[in-house]
Write an enzyme that holds these catalytic residues in place. Structure first.
Site, PDB file in Angstrom:
ATOM      1  N   VAL A 186       0.845  -1.199   0.000  1.00 15.56           N
ATOM      2  CA  VAL A 186       0.000   0.000   0.000  1.00 15.56           C
ATOM      3  C   VAL A 186       0.882   1.251   0.000  1.00 15.56           C
ATOM      4  O   VAL A 186       0.544   2.268  -0.620  1.00 15.56           O
ATOM      5  CB  VAL A 186      -0.962   0.002   1.212  1.00 15.56           C
ATOM      6  CG1 VAL A 186      -1.749   1.304   1.294  1.00 15.56           C
ATOM      7  CG2 VAL A 186      -1.913  -1.191   1.150  1.00 15.56           C
ATOM      8  N   CYS A 187       2.017   1.178   0.677  1.00 19.60           N
ATOM      9  CA  CYS A 187       2.880   2.352   0.852  1.00 19.60           C
ATOM     10  C   CYS A 187       3.289   3.022  -0.463  1.00 19.60           C
ATOM     11  O   CYS A 187       3.154   4.246  -0.579  1.00 19.60           O
ATOM     12  CB  CYS A 187       4.104   1.989   1.684  1.00 19.60           C
ATOM     13  SG  CYS A 187       3.678   1.469   3.363  1.00 19.60           S
TER      14      CYS A 187
END
Length: 193
Positions: free
Chosen positions: A48-49
């Site tokens: 997700v980062c």
């Protein structure tokens, strides 16, 4: 966790990486007189980062138009940040991200901001809107699997700028250009009429 709302943003000096250089004594004090969007993400080389880091990059011009500096931070080393910046986007990297990314290797910054997930030694997805005097005016903390909305960060920045300029307050779901209200009972009545 306690709120930082209305208080001076915790200060620090740390190493950061920006594009292809290491900044030795990076500090949020360097941006006094500008708004700062300071956000934490759990780890480099994750999933997700990079979507979040690229989302901030894609809207970087919008922040700059509003006199705001975007700054990312994780508990990874500056070497890790530097390596991740060299990996292309289509391979899970953050190549092309231009704003500074702070290294919080000893986890003190995440702890001071109340986002350290101590059992894992990483940061939750914290986001802080810091005003031109260095005061926290908005904070939002997401759990690890929940990516944040960059558009919401811009909306909150717009609301703060509008309030500072006009003295009016911004109701639920307000966006730039919409009706605001005077912070009085009469203002509320006028807003609903």
């Amino acid at each position: 966790m306690s709120t930082l709302m209305g208080n001076p943003a915790p200060q620090f000096k740390a190493k950061a990486v920006q594009i292809d250089r290491i900044l030795e004594d990076f500090s949020l004090n360097d941006f006094h007189g500008k708004y700062v969007i300071f956000f934490f993400y759990p780890l480099d080389f994750t999933f997700v980062c990079p979507t979040e880091l690229h989302a901030f990059q894609e809207k970087l011009e919008e922040f700059e138009k509003r006199n705001a500096q975007v700054v990312g931070c994780s508990v990874d080393s500056w070497y890790s940040h530097y390596a991740w910046l060299s990996v292309p986007k289509n391979k899970g990297g953050i190549q092309g991200v231009e704003y500074p990314i702070v290294s919080d290797l000893n986890k003190s910054i995440a702890k001071d901001y109340g986002v350290l997930k101590e059992d894992d030694g990483i940061a939750f997805r914290g986001l802080y809107l810091i005003d031109k005097q260095g005061v926290v005016r908005h904070q939002l903390i997401n759990d690890l699997p929940l990516g944040r909305s960059v558009d919401e960060a811009i909306r909150m920045l717009d609301a703060l700028i509008f309030h500072e300029k006009h003295g009016e307050v911004c109701p639920a779901n307000w966006t730039a250009g919409e009706k605001a209200m005077e912070p009085t009972q009469e203002g509320l009545k006028n807003y609903y009429s």
